[in-house]
Motif scaffolding. Structure first.
Motif, short mmCIF file in Angstrom:
data_model
loop_
_atom_site.label_atom_id
_atom_site.label_comp_id
_atom_site.label_asym_id
_atom_site.label_seq_id
_atom_site.Cartn_x
_atom_site.Cartn_y
_atom_site.Cartn_z
N VAL B 23 0.84 -1.21 0.00
CA VAL B 23 0.00 0.00 0.00
C VAL B 23 0.87 1.25 0.00
CG1 VAL B 23 -1.66 1.30 1.39
CG2 VAL B 23 -1.91 -1.19 1.12
N ILE B 24 1.92 1.23 0.82
CA ILE B 24 2.82 2.40 0.89
C ILE B 24 3.58 2.55 -0.43
CG2 ILE B 24 4.92 3.27 2.01
CD1 ILE B 24 3.75 2.07 4.65
N ARG B 25 4.10 1.46 -0.94
CA ARG B 25 4.88 1.54 -2.19
C ARG B 25 4.02 2.00 -3.36
NH1 ARG B 25 8.33 1.94 0.89
NH2 ARG B 25 9.73 0.31 1.66
N GLY B 27 1.38 4.02 -3.17
CA GLY B 27 1.14 5.45 -2.98
C GLY B 27 -0.16 5.96 -3.56
N GLU B 28 -1.14 5.10 -3.69
CA GLU B 28 -2.37 5.50 -4.36
C GLU B 28 -3.51 5.84 -3.41
OE1 GLU B 28 -3.37 2.56 -7.31
OE2 GLU B 28 -1.56 2.99 -8.48
N THR B 29 -3.38 5.46 -2.15
CA THR B 29 -4.52 5.63 -1.25
C THR B 29 -4.17 6.32 0.07
OG1 THR B 29 -4.11 3.37 -0.47
CG2 THR B 29 -5.82 3.66 -2.14
N TYR B 30 -2.94 6.24 0.52
CA TYR B 30 -2.55 6.88 1.78
C TYR B 30 -1.54 7.99 1.52
CZ TYR B 30 -5.04 3.82 4.95
OH TYR B 30 -6.04 3.19 5.63
N ALA B 31 -1.69 9.08 2.25
CA ALA B 31 -0.74 10.19 2.13
C ALA B 31 0.48 9.91 3.00
CB ALA B 31 -1.42 11.50 2.55
N LEU B 32 1.22 8.90 2.56
CA LEU B 32 2.46 8.50 3.24
C LEU B 32 3.55 8.44 2.18
CD1 LEU B 32 1.10 5.55 5.41
CD2 LEU B 32 1.78 7.83 6.22
N ALA B 33 4.77 8.82 2.56
CA ALA B 33 5.87 8.77 1.61
C ALA B 33 6.04 7.34 1.11
CB ALA B 33 7.15 9.25 2.27
N ARG B 34 6.16 7.18 -0.21
CA ARG B 34 6.29 5.84 -0.78
C ARG B 34 7.63 5.19 -0.41
NH1 ARG B 34 4.68 6.51 -7.02
NH2 ARG B 34 4.68 4.22 -6.95
N THR B 35 8.56 6.00 0.06
CA THR B 35 9.90 5.52 0.41
C THR B 35 10.03 5.12 1.87
OG1 THR B 35 10.47 7.82 0.81
CG2 THR B 35 11.02 6.93 -1.36
N LEU B 36 8.96 5.17 2.64
CA LEU B 36 9.05 4.82 4.07
C LEU B 36 9.72 3.47 4.25
CD1 LEU B 36 5.67 5.62 5.95
CD2 LEU B 36 7.79 6.94 5.93
N THR B 37 10.61 3.38 5.22
CA THR B 37 11.21 2.09 5.54
C THR B 37 10.23 1.28 6.40
OG1 THR B 37 12.16 2.89 7.60
CG2 THR B 37 13.50 3.15 5.60
N ARG B 38 10.56 0.01 6.56
CA ARG B 38 9.76 -0.86 7.43
C ARG B 38 9.62 -0.25 8.81
NH1 ARG B 38 10.36 -5.19 11.11
NH2 ARG B 38 9.26 -7.12 10.57
N ASP B 39 10.75 0.18 9.39
CA ASP B 39 10.71 0.74 10.75
C ASP B 39 9.84 1.99 10.82
OD1 ASP B 39 12.23 -1.26 11.73
OD2 ASP B 39 14.01 -0.03 12.16
N GLN B 40 10.02 2.87 9.84
CA GLN B 40 9.22 4.10 9.83
C GLN B 40 7.73 3.78 9.71
OE1 GLN B 40 11.23 5.85 6.46
NE2 GLN B 40 12.23 7.40 7.73
N ALA B 41 7.42 2.84 8.83
CA ALA B 41 6.02 2.50 8.61
C ALA B 41 5.40 1.88 9.87
CB ALA B 41 5.90 1.53 7.44
N LEU B 42 6.15 0.99 10.51
CA LEU B 42 5.61 0.34 11.71
C LEU B 42 5.49 1.35 12.85
CD1 LEU B 42 7.49 -3.08 11.61
CD2 LEU B 42 5.06 -2.65 11.14
N ARG B 43 6.45 2.27 12.94
CA ARG B 43 6.39 3.29 13.99
C ARG B 43 5.15 4.16 13.78
NH1 ARG B 43 11.30 6.41 13.35
NH2 ARG B 43 12.27 4.35 13.23
#
Lengths: 162, 162
Positions: B23-25, B27-43
């Motif tokens: 979903v993050i990669r 980048g079509e539905t959430y306003a989150l950077a597509r480059t987020l790392t695993r740690d950043q995403a889980l945090r």
């Protein structure tokens, strides 16, 4: 006297808190906990995710605002700002000057729109000011703000392209 | 097979990342950077400011959602959620089950409304689902989302009282 706007410096903390404290304690316009400490408030207002400015008149800090991306990722081209003016300086055009400055700063940084997420509907002065700058009420959030005097009131989402 | 929803545990991290990464990669539905790392995403997804849940079917984690206050202070009675379902499980009612669960959880915690701040207008499946749960489009944000395929598209603010 001329109003100038500049980026904050570390020695602005006392002035920033003097501006923020009454607004936070009143709890009538910003969705921030009324119990925030000085440190929490300054950390919020000057966080690493934003640029913070002060407005000065004759060497006195009379206002402050921040500029940041409203969202990350696909929403990062939309800016968000928060503005606070000294309460004894209302009607002197400080908020207007800061809004003008923020729109130019946002454009310079490549933002393509600006959004205010929660404009309390009872804050008619702010609503009128943002409208005069071309912001439109693009959303109305029913009972989304607990006003300490008026109880649950609506809030507006205001927005303009840059 | 029955779907159950429970609070996350530390050993859910791999399953959470498996759900979030595509979903993050995309980048079509959430306003989150597509480059987020695993740690950043889980945090982000399991931050201290929210409760995070997973949906399981037959021991497999097939969805996750978080529940948090959308704003602080005078806005803290309005909840906000984000939901992600396994991409190979679309149409099986997982998002629907999570939304049902989240509305009940929000009411239990005393929230009096729920708001989605940025529903990408091209995400018609989600818009239809939230509408079926009584959410209304209370705001439309022009060109507020940069869609990797469709370019700048509108986003909706969706809202319902609880």
């Amino acid at each position: 006297m001329a109003l100038t706007i500049r980026a904050i410096r570390p020695d602005d903390d006392d002035d920033l808190w003097n501006l923020l404290e009454p607004v936070i304690r009143a709890g009538e316009t910003y969705a921030l906990a009324r119990t925030l400490t000085r440190d929490q408030a300054l950390r919020y207002w000057t966080g690493a995710d934003r640029e913070t400015f002060v407005a000065e008149v004759g060497g006195r800090v009379v206002g402050t605002y921040y500029l940041k991306a409203n969202q990350a990722g696909g929403g990062s081209h939309v800016a968000n700002c928060g503005y606070v003016s000294a309460q004894d300086q209302t009607g002197k055009g400080i908020a207007r000057a800061m809004c003008t400055h923020s729109l130019a700063a946002a454009r310079e940084r490549g933002f393509r729109a600006m959004q205010f997420n929660l404009v309390v509907s009872t804050n008619t002065r702010a609503v009128a000011l943002w409208k005069s700058f071309g912001f439109e009420v693009v959303g109305q959030l029913p009972r989304a703000f607990q006003h300490p005097v008026h109880g649950e009131v609506d809030a507006f989402v205001m927005y303009r392209l840059l």
